[in-house]
Design an enzyme around this catalytic site. Structure first.
Site, PDB file in Angstrom:
ATOM      1  N   CYS A 442     -23.635 -13.943 -16.709  1.00 16.02           N
ATOM      2  CA  CYS A 442     -23.097 -13.719 -15.134  1.00 16.02           C
ATOM      3  C   CYS A 442     -24.023 -12.676 -14.356  1.00 16.02           C
ATOM      4  O   CYS A 442     -24.287 -12.907 -13.225  1.00 16.02           O
ATOM      5  CB  CYS A 442     -21.713 -13.298 -15.069  1.00 16.02           C
ATOM      6  SG  CYS A 442     -21.305 -11.762 -15.941  1.00 16.02           S
ATOM      7  N   HIS A 492     -17.028  -9.038 -15.556  1.00 17.47           N
ATOM      8  CA  HIS A 492     -17.756 -10.305 -14.998  1.00 17.47           C
ATOM      9  C   HIS A 492     -18.213 -10.046 -13.440  1.00 17.47           C
ATOM     10  O   HIS A 492     -17.439  -9.248 -12.816  1.00 17.47           O
ATOM     11  CB  HIS A 492     -16.739 -11.468 -15.064  1.00 17.47           C
ATOM     12  CG  HIS A 492     -17.072 -12.841 -14.483  1.00 17.47           C
ATOM     13  ND1 HIS A 492     -18.475 -13.374 -15.289  1.00 17.47           N
ATOM     14  CD2 HIS A 492     -17.052 -13.607 -13.673  1.00 17.47           C
ATOM     15  CE1 HIS A 492     -18.491 -14.671 -15.010  1.00 17.47           C
ATOM     16  NE2 HIS A 492     -17.888 -14.780 -13.628  1.00 17.47           N
ATOM     17  N   HIS A 504     -21.075 -18.340  -9.723  1.00 21.19           N
ATOM     18  CA  HIS A 504     -21.244 -17.639 -10.980  1.00 21.19           C
ATOM     19  C   HIS A 504     -21.453 -18.397 -12.145  1.00 21.19           C
ATOM     20  O   HIS A 504     -21.109 -19.484 -12.318  1.00 21.19           O
ATOM     21  CB  HIS A 504     -20.083 -16.681 -10.832  1.00 21.19           C
ATOM     22  CG  HIS A 504     -18.777 -17.558 -11.390  1.00 21.19           C
ATOM     23  ND1 HIS A 504     -17.833 -17.253 -12.117  1.00 21.19           N
ATOM     24  CD2 HIS A 504     -18.147 -18.449 -10.621  1.00 21.19           C
ATOM     25  CE1 HIS A 504     -16.836 -18.038 -12.422  1.00 21.19           C
ATOM     26  NE2 HIS A 504     -16.920 -19.091 -11.293  1.00 21.19           N
TER      27      HIS A 504
END
Length: 531
Positions: A442, A492, A504
Site C-alpha cells: 500500500c 494502510h 490502493h
C-alpha cells in the site's frame, strides 16, 4: 358427540363437548356412575388458536429426531465432521434439522432444507428443549418453488433486481400485497412460492455452479487489468462511467452494435468493446473457474473485529455492500482479509456466496488549467512534459483511452496523479514491493505514484501520514492520501481519486483496486502536495 374434557366429581363424570347438549340422569342411589354432558362454546379467536396449536404440534412431530440451532447468525453445515471441513450449508438461528447420527464426538450428522452434513453439537438443542424452541419458532414463511427467483426493490415486475433466492429456501414474510411478498431483502412474486406455517431450515451454501444462475446471458471480461465501460458505444464520444475488472461478470443486454456489447454488471449499465468479453460456453467455463467465495456486508457500519467474538477489539468498520474474499467460516463468524490483515465479521451482517467481480463505478478526473508552477513536477522519466493522455503511460489495448467527465475538475497535476494511479488497477500486491507493474504494497503504491510527480514519500503508511497537512473529508481532492488504522495504529494508505473513491494496493488476493473512500473508517486524510 365430540368429547374433549373429563373430570370426576364423586360418583358423577362430567364431560364437555364442543357441539353437543346432552344430559343424563343424576347419580343413582346405588352409586352407579352417570354421564352429564355440557356444551361449551369457543370464540373464533379461541378456535383459531387451537387450530394453530395443532398445526405447530404437527410440524414439531414431523421431525423424528428434532434439533434446533441456537447460535448467533447461523451454524455452518460441513461436508465432514471437522472444523475445517468444507461448508455445504447454513442453518440459521432457530432453524430445525433432522438429526441422523450422533456417533461422532462433538458432531451431529443432520438433514435440513435439502442439505445433509455435519454441525457442531454444542450449538444444537435436542429433546424436549428442542421441541419447546421449535414451537416458539413456527411462523408463516414463503417457501421458494422456482429454481431461482428475483428479489426486487419494489413490489413490481420492472423494479430493480437486488438479489436472488433459490428453490426450497424459506423466508420470513414481512407483508403481502397485490401478488407480492415482502421478505427481508425486498419483494418476490407470490406466483412462485408456497406460503405455509413452517420452521426455518438450512439453505445450501451457494456453490460455484450457482454463479451461472445469477446471469441470464453471461459475459466475462477477458483482460489483464480492467475494461472501460462507456455510456455510448463510441471510443471518442462515449464517456467512461465504470471499470470492469479482470474476470468480472456481466449480463449481455444487446449485441446489435458492431464491435460493442451493451452490458449490465452490478448496478452499472453501459457499453464495452466486444473483443474483450467471453460469451457462451467460454464464459461459463471461465466463471466456474474464477468464482470466489465472498462475504458481502448487508448493512452500514459493520464492526470488523480482531477475533471471532464480541469481546474482542473493533479493528474497523465497513460500509454496506462492501465485498471481501472469505478466508474461513466459523460458527457465527466469517474470517476475511481486509487489506493485509486477518479480521472477523459476525455472520448476522454479511451474506456469504460465490460470485464474480462486478463493474466499479468510475469516472476519470477532468483537468483544468493549473495556476501553480507544477510543470517541473509533471515530467516523465524521459524528461518530457506529461499531458493528461501521456501521463498514464502506455495504453493497454483494453484501456481504450481516457474519456473526460463533467463530474469534477481539478488542477492539472491532481488530475494527472489520479488518472495515472488508476491505470495500475488489477496489478499485483507484494508485501514490501514498490513496483506499480510487478508488485507493490500500500505505501509502496502511493510512494511510487507520487514519485512520478516529484513528491518524495517514505515507504511506510504511518510515516506517510505525517508527511503533509492534515485535512477534513470535505477538503479532500484527488491526489490526497487517506489513511486507515487497526489495533496498532495506522496500517494502510490509499490515494483519493475523486468521486468518493480511492485507489490502493489492498492485499495479495485483491491486488490494486478501487474502493469507496470510507470502505473502512478513515483515521486521517493528508494533503502531501502542499497546494
Amino acid at each position: 358427540m365430540i368429547k374433549n374434557h373429563k373430570d370426576t366429581f364423586g360418583g358423577m363424570k362430567v364431560e364437555t363437548a364442543a357441539a353437543s347438549l346432552e344430559t343424563t340422569e343424576a347419580v343413582s342411589e346405588s352409586g352407579e356412575e352417570k354421564n352429564i354432558v355440557l356444551e361449551t362454546t369457543l370464540s373464533a379467536e379461541e378456535i383459531e388458536s387451537k387450530e394453530f396449536e395443532k398445526t405447530v404440534q404437527s410440524i414439531v412431530d414431523s421431525y423424528a429426531n428434532l434439533g434446533i440451532a441456537e447460535v448467533s447468525g447461523y451454524l455452518n453445515v460441513r461436508k465432514t465432521p471437522e472444523s475445517f471441513g468444507e461448508v455445504v450449508g447454513k442453518l440459521p438461528k432457530g432453524g430445525a434439522c433432522e438429526i441422523l447420527d450422533t456417533s461422532t464426538e462433538g458432531w451431529y450428522k443432520i438433514s435440513s432444507g435439502g442439505v445433509t452434513g455435519y454441525v457442531s453439537s454444542q450449538y444444537v438443542y435436542t429433546g424436549d428443549e428442542a421441541k419447546k424452541l421449535a414451537a416458539e419458532n413456527v411462523a408463516e414463511r414463503a417457501v421458494i418453488d422456482a429454481d431461482k427467483l428475483n428479489v426486487r426493490s419494489e413490489p413490481k415486475a420492472d423494479a430493480d433486481v437486488v438479489d436472488q433466492v433459490f428453490k426450497n429456501e424459506r423466508y420470513d414474510i414481512k407483508s403481502q400485497q397485490d401478488g407480492w411478498i415482502q421478505i427481508s431483502d425486498g419483494y418476490i412474486s407470490a406466483d412462485y412460492v408456497t406460503v405455509k406455517y413452517a420452521l426455518d431450515e438450512a439453505i445450501k451454501q451457494d456453490m460455484r455452479q450457482t454463479v451461472l444462475s445469477l446471469y441470464d446471458n453471461l459475459g466475462v471480461s477477458n483482460v489483464s487489468n480492467y475494461l472501460n465501460v462507456r455510456d455510448n458505444p463510441d471510443e471518442t464520444k462515449g464517456k467512461i462511467i465504470a471499470k470492469l475488472p479482470s474476470n468480472a461478470g456481466c449480463d449481455i443486454l444487446d449485441t446489435s452494435t458492431a464491435g460493442w456489447l451493451k452490458i449490465r454488471s452490478g448496478n452499472i449499465t453501459g457499453y464495452v468493446k466486444s473483443e474483450y468479453i467471453l460469451t457462451g460456453q467460454q464464459a461459463k467455463d471461465k466463471a466456474l473457474q474464477v468464482a470466489k467465495l465472498m462475504a458481502i456486508s448487508n448493512t452500514d457500519g459493520v464492526n470488523v473485529r480482531t477475533e471471532p467474538n464480541t469481546n474482542s477489539s473493533i479493528y474497523t468498520q465497513i460500509s454496506n455492500s462492501e465485498r471481501f474474499l472469505v478466508a474461513d467460516q466459523q460458527d457465527g463468524w466469517v474470517k476475511i482479509e481486509i487489506d493485509d490483515q486477518d479480521a472477523y465479521l459476525s455472520s448476522d451482517y454479511v451474506d456469504v456466496k460465490y460470485g464474480l467481480e462486478e463493474a466499479i463505478k468510475y469516472t476519470p478526473v477532468v483537468e483544468v488549467a493549473d495556476t501553480s508552477n507544477s510543470k517541473s513536477n509533471t515530467k516523465n522519466s524521459t524528461g518530457k512534459s506529461s499531458s493528461s493522455s501521456k501521463s498514464s503511460g502506455k495504453k493497454s489495448s483494453a484501456n481504450d483511452g481516457a474519456a473526460g467527465s463533467k463530474s469534477g475538475s481539478v488542477s492539472s497535476k491532481r488530475a494527472q496523479i489520479a488518472n495515472y494511479a488508476v491505470q495500475f488497477v488489477g496489478n499485483r500486491y507484494v508485501y514490501g514491493g514498490t513496483s506499480l507493474t510487478n508488485g507493490t504494497d500500500c505505501s509502496g503504491f502511493t510512494m511510487s505514484v507520487m514519485a512520478k510527480f516529484g513528491v518524495s514519500l517514505p515507504h511506510n503508511s504511518g510515516a506517510q501520514s505525517g508527511s503533509g497537512k492534515s485535512i477534513t473529508s470535505s477538503q479532500m481532492r484527488p491526489g490526497d492520501l487517506v489513511f486507515y488504522s487497526g489495533s496498532g495504529g495506522i496500517n494502510h494508505v490509499a490515494l483519493y481519486i475523486g468521486n468518493g473513491q480511492v485507489c490502493h494496493a489492498s492485499n495479495a488476493k485483491s491486488g490494486i483496486k478501487i474502493s469507496t473512500w470510507n470502505y473502512r473508517t478513515p483515521a486521517k486524510i493528508v494533503n502531501v502536495l502542499g497546494d
